[in-house]
Write a protein that holds these residues in place. Structure first.
Motif, mmCIF file in Angstrom:
data_model
loop_
_atom_site.group_PDB
_atom_site.id
_atom_site.type_symbol
_atom_site.label_atom_id
_atom_site.label_comp_id
_atom_site.label_asym_id
_atom_site.label_seq_id
_atom_site.Cartn_x
_atom_site.Cartn_y
_atom_site.Cartn_z
ATOM 1 N N THR A 118 0.867 -1.167 0.000
ATOM 2 C CA THR A 118 0.000 0.000 0.000
ATOM 3 C C THR A 118 0.905 1.219 0.000
ATOM 4 O O THR A 118 1.768 1.349 0.874
ATOM 5 C CB THR A 118 -0.915 0.017 1.233
ATOM 6 O OG1 THR A 118 -1.705 -1.169 1.227
ATOM 7 C CG2 THR A 118 -1.824 1.233 1.229
ATOM 8 N N SER A 163 -3.491 12.568 -2.510
ATOM 9 C CA SER A 163 -3.996 11.330 -3.104
ATOM 10 C C SER A 163 -4.294 10.300 -2.027
ATOM 11 O O SER A 163 -3.709 10.310 -0.955
ATOM 12 C CB SER A 163 -2.990 10.775 -4.117
ATOM 13 O OG SER A 163 -1.752 10.537 -3.493
ATOM 14 N N GLN A 164 -5.223 9.421 -2.362
ATOM 15 C CA GLN A 164 -5.607 8.341 -1.467
ATOM 16 C C GLN A 164 -4.535 7.245 -1.502
ATOM 17 O O GLN A 164 -3.833 7.100 -2.505
ATOM 18 C CB GLN A 164 -6.942 7.734 -1.927
ATOM 19 C CG GLN A 164 -8.117 8.665 -1.812
ATOM 20 C CD GLN A 164 -8.509 8.902 -0.368
ATOM 21 O OE1 GLN A 164 -8.416 8.024 0.467
ATOM 22 N NE2 GLN A 164 -8.934 10.115 -0.069
ATOM 23 N N SER A 184 -2.916 3.807 -2.293
ATOM 24 C CA SER A 184 -3.148 2.917 -3.435
ATOM 25 C C SER A 184 -2.351 1.640 -3.253
ATOM 26 O O SER A 184 -1.256 1.658 -2.691
ATOM 27 C CB SER A 184 -2.700 3.579 -4.739
ATOM 28 O OG SER A 184 -3.377 4.787 -4.939
ATOM 29 N N GLN A 185 -2.892 0.535 -3.750
ATOM 30 C CA GLN A 185 -2.178 -0.733 -3.680
ATOM 31 C C GLN A 185 -1.475 -1.013 -4.997
ATOM 32 O O GLN A 185 -2.033 -0.764 -6.076
ATOM 33 C CB GLN A 185 -3.117 -1.875 -3.341
ATOM 34 C CG GLN A 185 -3.508 -1.885 -1.888
ATOM 35 C CD GLN A 185 -4.035 -3.242 -1.461
ATOM 36 O OE1 GLN A 185 -4.557 -3.994 -2.272
ATOM 37 N NE2 GLN A 185 -3.898 -3.533 -0.189
ATOM 38 N N TYR A 186 -0.261 -1.544 -4.891
ATOM 39 C CA TYR A 186 0.529 -1.935 -6.048
ATOM 40 C C TYR A 186 1.030 -3.351 -5.818
ATOM 41 O O TYR A 186 1.468 -3.685 -4.719
ATOM 42 C CB TYR A 186 1.738 -1.001 -6.239
ATOM 43 C CG TYR A 186 1.352 0.386 -6.657
ATOM 44 C CD1 TYR A 186 1.305 0.737 -8.003
ATOM 45 C CD2 TYR A 186 1.036 1.358 -5.711
ATOM 46 C CE1 TYR A 186 0.948 2.019 -8.395
ATOM 47 C CE2 TYR A 186 0.673 2.643 -6.096
ATOM 48 C CZ TYR A 186 0.632 2.962 -7.429
ATOM 49 O OH TYR A 186 0.278 4.227 -7.818
ATOM 50 N N CYS A 193 5.103 3.299 -9.566
ATOM 51 C CA CYS A 193 4.525 4.546 -9.041
ATOM 52 C C CYS A 193 5.016 5.785 -9.764
ATOM 53 O O CYS A 193 4.647 6.898 -9.395
ATOM 54 C CB CYS A 193 4.871 4.700 -7.561
ATOM 55 S SG CYS A 193 4.095 3.504 -6.507
#
Length: 120
Positions: free
Chosen positions: A18, A26-27, A29-31, A52
């Motif tokens: 995460t 920004s919220q 985010s999962q990668y 990213c």
């Protein structure tokens, strides 16, 4: 007329992180990053940086989270990825490298008390 061949063991592994940006724009985010199974932590950071679109003046601080608290930071680039289990929860904090021009950022993972969450 069948030929049996052994299947090669996979040489790659996937890890989900995460990413939390400290700019507040920004919220999280999962990668999911694919890295060499016997790679190093620097391989994970490199893969995440590409995913990213990390710019030159940004960096990551990666933490292992357990029971909603930061258990440890993963800071040594030469550490083996075998130290990270498949079920580990990882969070990568994305921030600007030049801390002298920007305010200090403090990272905490905690549950808020129920009465606080309900505004009482």
């Amino acid at each position: 007329m069948y030929l049996s061949l052994p299947l090669p063991s996979t040489m790659m592994r996937t890890t989900t992180l995460t990413v939390v940006s400290t700019d507040g724009n920004s919220q999280p985010s999962q990668y999911t990053i694919t890295v060499p199974k016997h790679g190093r932590f620097e391989d994970l950071i490199q893969g995440l940086s590409v995913a990213c679109s990390l710019v030159v003046n940004e960096t990551f601080l990666v933490a292992e989270i357990y029971n909603i608290c930061i258990l440890r930071y993963l800071e040594e680039p030469s550490d083996s990825l075998s130290l990270i289990r498949y079920q580990d929860q990882l969070v990568a904090y994305r921030f600007i490298k030049d801390v002298e021009q920007f305010p200090l950022v403090v990272f905490m993972h905690q549950l808020m008390e129920e009465q606080y969450m309900h505004g009482k």
